[in-house]
Scaffold this motif. Structure first.
Motif, mmCIF file in Angstrom:
data_model
loop_
_atom_site.group_PDB
_atom_site.id
_atom_site.type_symbol
_atom_site.label_atom_id
_atom_site.label_comp_id
_atom_site.label_asym_id
_atom_site.label_seq_id
_atom_site.Cartn_x
_atom_site.Cartn_y
_atom_site.Cartn_z
ATOM 1 N N GLY A 31 0.763 -1.236 0.000
ATOM 2 C CA GLY A 31 0.000 0.000 0.000
ATOM 3 C C GLY A 31 0.786 1.273 0.000
ATOM 4 N N LYS A 32 1.540 1.542 1.048
ATOM 5 C CA LYS A 32 2.148 2.857 1.161
ATOM 6 C C LYS A 32 3.497 2.920 0.462
ATOM 7 C CE LYS A 32 4.311 1.768 5.505
ATOM 8 N NZ LYS A 32 4.704 2.142 6.807
ATOM 9 N N ASP A 33 3.785 4.100 -0.088
ATOM 10 C CA ASP A 33 5.125 4.334 -0.619
ATOM 11 C C ASP A 33 6.048 4.581 0.558
ATOM 12 O OD1 ASP A 33 4.543 4.069 -3.315
ATOM 13 O OD2 ASP A 33 3.989 6.165 -3.545
ATOM 14 N N GLY A 34 7.301 4.261 0.384
ATOM 15 C CA GLY A 34 8.266 4.480 1.447
ATOM 16 C C GLY A 34 9.602 4.855 0.845
ATOM 17 N N ASP A 35 10.586 4.966 1.711
ATOM 18 C CA ASP A 35 11.926 5.260 1.226
ATOM 19 C C ASP A 35 12.432 4.082 0.413
ATOM 20 O OD1 ASP A 35 11.983 7.720 2.473
ATOM 21 O OD2 ASP A 35 12.955 6.942 4.281
ATOM 22 N N ILE A 36 13.023 4.404 -0.719
ATOM 23 C CA ILE A 36 13.561 3.374 -1.602
ATOM 24 C C ILE A 36 15.076 3.526 -1.606
ATOM 25 C CG2 ILE A 36 13.667 2.536 -3.974
ATOM 26 C CD1 ILE A 36 10.754 3.446 -4.272
ATOM 27 N N PRO A 37 15.789 2.529 -1.077
ATOM 28 C CA PRO A 37 17.250 2.618 -0.999
ATOM 29 C C PRO A 37 17.877 2.322 -2.360
ATOM 30 C CG PRO A 37 16.534 0.511 -0.159
ATOM 31 C CD PRO A 37 15.291 1.272 -0.531
ATOM 32 N N ALA A 38 17.965 3.332 -3.223
ATOM 33 C CA ALA A 38 18.405 3.021 -4.583
ATOM 34 C C ALA A 38 19.277 4.110 -5.189
ATOM 35 C CB ALA A 38 17.205 2.789 -5.484
ATOM 36 N N ASN A 39 20.279 3.671 -5.929
ATOM 37 C CA ASN A 39 21.024 4.516 -6.856
ATOM 38 C C ASN A 39 20.737 4.075 -8.284
ATOM 39 O OD1 ASN A 39 23.252 3.998 -4.401
ATOM 40 N ND2 ASN A 39 22.870 6.130 -4.973
ATOM 41 N N ILE A 40 20.138 2.889 -8.407
ATOM 42 C CA ILE A 40 19.794 2.360 -9.727
ATOM 43 C C ILE A 40 18.450 1.645 -9.621
ATOM 44 C CG2 ILE A 40 21.184 0.278 -9.344
ATOM 45 C CD1 ILE A 40 21.745 0.306 -12.413
ATOM 46 N N THR A 41 17.599 1.900 -10.574
ATOM 47 C CA THR A 41 16.285 1.264 -10.632
ATOM 48 C C THR A 41 16.043 0.780 -12.047
ATOM 49 O OG1 THR A 41 15.313 2.533 -8.820
ATOM 50 C CG2 THR A 41 13.786 1.668 -10.456
ATOM 51 N N SER A 42 15.597 -0.445 -12.156
ATOM 52 C CA SER A 42 15.182 -0.983 -13.437
ATOM 53 C C SER A 42 13.700 -1.313 -13.350
ATOM 54 C CB SER A 42 15.985 -2.228 -13.804
ATOM 55 O OG SER A 42 15.724 -2.586 -15.145
ATOM 56 N N MET A 43 12.944 -0.802 -14.324
ATOM 57 C CA MET A 43 11.491 -0.959 -14.318
ATOM 58 C C MET A 43 11.043 -1.677 -15.583
ATOM 59 S SD MET A 43 10.722 2.946 -13.192
ATOM 60 C CE MET A 43 12.007 3.531 -14.291
ATOM 61 N N ILE A 44 10.015 -2.507 -15.418
ATOM 62 C CA ILE A 44 9.416 -3.217 -16.543
ATOM 63 C C ILE A 44 7.915 -2.984 -16.496
ATOM 64 C CG2 ILE A 44 8.865 -5.491 -17.467
ATOM 65 C CD1 ILE A 44 11.567 -6.391 -16.941
ATOM 66 N N GLY A 45 7.382 -2.519 -17.607
ATOM 67 C CA GLY A 45 5.943 -2.341 -17.705
ATOM 68 C C GLY A 45 5.243 -3.669 -17.915
ATOM 69 N N LEU A 46 4.045 -3.791 -17.348
ATOM 70 C CA LEU A 46 3.231 -4.995 -17.478
ATOM 71 C C LEU A 46 1.921 -4.626 -18.151
ATOM 72 C CD1 LEU A 46 3.657 -6.329 -13.823
ATOM 73 C CD2 LEU A 46 5.064 -6.885 -15.811
ATOM 74 N N GLY A 47 1.418 -5.507 -18.993
ATOM 75 C CA GLY A 47 0.159 -5.260 -19.680
ATOM 76 C C GLY A 47 -0.727 -6.489 -19.685
ATOM 77 N N LYS A 48 -1.906 -6.340 -20.238
ATOM 78 C CA LYS A 48 -2.969 -7.340 -20.340
ATOM 79 C C LYS A 48 -3.775 -7.400 -19.045
ATOM 80 C CE LYS A 48 -2.817 -10.033 -24.209
ATOM 81 N NZ LYS A 48 -3.886 -10.176 -25.099
ATOM 82 N N ASP A 49 -3.873 -8.596 -18.411
ATOM 83 C CA ASP A 49 -4.712 -8.763 -17.227
ATOM 84 C C ASP A 49 -4.147 -8.060 -15.990
ATOM 85 O OD1 ASP A 49 -6.415 -10.315 -18.749
ATOM 86 O OD2 ASP A 49 -5.617 -12.221 -18.025
#
Length: 155
Positions: A31-49
């Motif tokens: 649920g809640k956003d929080g601190d993200i311990p990151a210097n690098i983030t890789s994201m992948i989009g998801l689609g369909k269901d």
């Protein structure tokens, strides 16, 4: 489906089979956003269901350790190899999540990973999306796998 457990299963499988690393599983936050311990983030989009984004958030030390495990050598800077390695981790975890959701009758399409490096950034997603984040420890350093999603056919 327990999404937090699916993230744990997908991530620990990738790390144990591809990197020969056993992760320590930490807190699952929903649920809640929080601190993200990151210097690098890789994201992948998801689609369909399941529509949304799976993200791997790493501090530099973890990202370099992951890359070093992939390449079999010490990595000392955040470079293209690190971006590729974290993107591949995101891709493999998303692939395992696709299988888990498929067993639950949901079809998912996975996009190509996008990776960013920096000292101060935020990610945002779709309004009203569910958020499940799991903290993991590798070599005494914490990183985070996060799924923000909307399920088109119920939860």
């Amino acid at each position: 489906m327990n999404v937090g457990q699916a993230i744990i299963d997908a991530t620990t499988e990738v790390f144990s089979t591809m990197l020969m690393v056993d992760l320590e599983v930490g807190e699952t936050v929903e649920g809640k956003d929080g601190d993200i311990p990151a210097n690098i983030t890789s994201m992948i989009g998801l689609g369909k269901d399941i529509r949304g984004m799976l993200a791997v958030h790493c501090p530099a030390v973890v990202a370099k350790d992951i890359t070093g495990s992939f390449l079999g050598m010490e990595v000392t800077e955040l470079n293209e190899d690190v971006k590729d390695a974290i993107g591949e981790i995101a891709n493999m975890v998303a692939g395992n999540m696709k299988v888990a959701f498929g067993e639950d009758g949901k079809n998912i399409e996975i996009a190509i990973p996008t990776t960013i490096i920096g000292d101060s950034f935020r990610t945002s997603g779709m309004a009203g999306a569910h958020r499940v984040a799991v903290y993991f420890t590798m070599n005494n350093e914490v990183f985070l796998i996060e799924l923000k999603y909307i399920c088109s056919s119920g939860d």
